[in-house]
Write a protein that holds these residues in place. Structure first.
Motif, mmCIF file in Angstrom:
data_model
loop_
_atom_site.group_PDB
_atom_site.id
_atom_site.type_symbol
_atom_site.label_atom_id
_atom_site.label_comp_id
_atom_site.label_asym_id
_atom_site.label_seq_id
_atom_site.Cartn_x
_atom_site.Cartn_y
_atom_site.Cartn_z
ATOM 1 N N UNK A 97 0.799 -1.218 0.000
ATOM 2 C CA UNK A 97 0.000 0.000 0.000
ATOM 3 C C UNK A 97 0.837 1.276 0.000
ATOM 4 N N UNK A 98 2.118 1.170 0.383
ATOM 5 C CA UNK A 98 2.954 2.369 0.454
ATOM 6 C C UNK A 98 4.142 2.305 -0.493
ATOM 7 N N UNK A 99 4.320 1.180 -1.145
ATOM 8 C CA UNK A 99 5.474 1.002 -2.023
ATOM 9 C C UNK A 99 5.475 2.061 -3.120
ATOM 10 N N UNK A 100 6.633 2.673 -3.314
ATOM 11 C CA UNK A 100 6.757 3.715 -4.319
ATOM 12 C C UNK A 100 6.427 5.100 -3.811
ATOM 13 N N UNK A 101 5.826 5.181 -2.620
ATOM 14 C CA UNK A 101 5.477 6.486 -2.037
ATOM 15 C C UNK A 101 6.250 6.772 -0.757
ATOM 16 N N UNK A 102 6.538 5.738 0.006
ATOM 17 C CA UNK A 102 7.238 5.903 1.283
ATOM 18 C C UNK A 102 8.666 5.383 1.156
ATOM 19 N N UNK A 103 9.570 5.997 1.920
ATOM 20 C CA UNK A 103 10.955 5.554 1.960
ATOM 21 C C UNK A 103 11.437 5.516 3.406
ATOM 22 N N UNK A 104 11.947 4.356 3.809
ATOM 23 C CA UNK A 104 12.531 4.234 5.141
ATOM 24 C C UNK A 104 14.039 4.393 5.024
ATOM 25 N N UNK A 105 14.630 5.065 5.991
ATOM 26 C CA UNK A 105 16.084 5.246 6.002
ATOM 27 C C UNK A 105 16.535 5.347 7.459
ATOM 28 N N UNK A 106 17.835 5.330 7.656
ATOM 29 C CA UNK A 106 18.351 5.424 9.009
ATOM 30 C C UNK A 106 19.689 6.129 9.014
ATOM 31 N N UNK A 107 19.997 6.761 10.138
ATOM 32 C CA UNK A 107 21.285 7.379 10.380
ATOM 33 C C UNK A 107 21.822 6.730 11.652
ATOM 34 N N UNK A 108 22.715 5.771 11.498
ATOM 35 C CA UNK A 108 23.187 5.013 12.656
ATOM 36 C C UNK A 108 24.024 5.877 13.613
ATOM 37 N N UNK A 109 24.666 6.881 13.078
ATOM 38 C CA UNK A 109 25.449 7.777 13.931
ATOM 39 C C UNK A 109 24.544 8.560 14.888
ATOM 40 N N UNK A 110 23.305 8.773 14.464
ATOM 41 C CA UNK A 110 22.341 9.506 15.291
ATOM 42 C C UNK A 110 21.319 8.586 15.953
ATOM 43 N N UNK A 111 21.451 7.281 15.738
ATOM 44 C CA UNK A 111 20.498 6.302 16.290
ATOM 45 C C UNK A 111 19.065 6.688 15.950
ATOM 46 N N UNK A 112 18.859 7.034 14.713
ATOM 47 C CA UNK A 112 17.562 7.537 14.280
ATOM 48 C C UNK A 112 17.132 6.854 12.994
ATOM 49 N N UNK A 113 15.857 6.580 12.906
ATOM 50 C CA UNK A 113 15.272 6.034 11.685
ATOM 51 C C UNK A 113 14.195 7.000 11.209
ATOM 52 N N UNK A 114 14.031 7.064 9.895
ATOM 53 C CA UNK A 114 13.106 8.016 9.289
ATOM 54 C C UNK A 114 12.108 7.291 8.382
#
Length: 124
Positions: free
Chosen positions: A63-80
């Motif tokens: 339902x979200x493929x092509x519209x949503x993107x998950x990413x992460x910044x391990x240095x900041x211990x954060x996921x987006x």
């Protein structure tokens, strides 16, 4: 004590974009599989997206493929979670979760820790 704190939710018009973030603290972020789930009013919690520690592997609900993107910044211990072309059906509380087993990334039981959620509302 592990804490996951989501931020960035809000109200947006259909077709718009929003980015939600999840800050992880309390234990090592190393090796964690991270996932996003959502619960819409009157519906069950559902899987949205997941990402491995390295970031090389990601998976999305159809339902979200092509519209949503998950990413992460391990240095900041954060996921987006970057959400584009939002639809009213995307209205939900969005939760991030942390686990260690990517093989079952879409199952809530895979994840050991959960945030409190952030509300995303998409208007027509």
């Amino acid at each position: 004590q592990v804490q996951l704190v989501e931020s960035g939710g809000g109200l947006v018009q259909a077709g718009g974009s929003l980015r939600v973030s999840c800050a992880f603290s309390g234990r090592t972020f190393y090796g964690r599989t991270m996932g996003w789930f959502r619960r819409a009013p009157g519906k069950e919690r559902e899987f949205v997206a997941a990402i491995t520690w390295s970031g090389f592997n990601t998976n999305y609900a159809d339902s979200v493929k092509g519209r949503f993107t998950i990413s992460r910044d391990n240095a900041k211990s954060t996921v987006y979670l970057q959400m584009n072309s939002l639809k009213p059906d995307d209205t939900a509380i969005y939760y991030c979760a942390a686990g260690t087993d990517y093989s079952a990334y879409s199952l809530p039981r895979t994840y050991d820790y959960w945030g409190q959620g952030t509300q995303v509302t998409v208007s027509t």
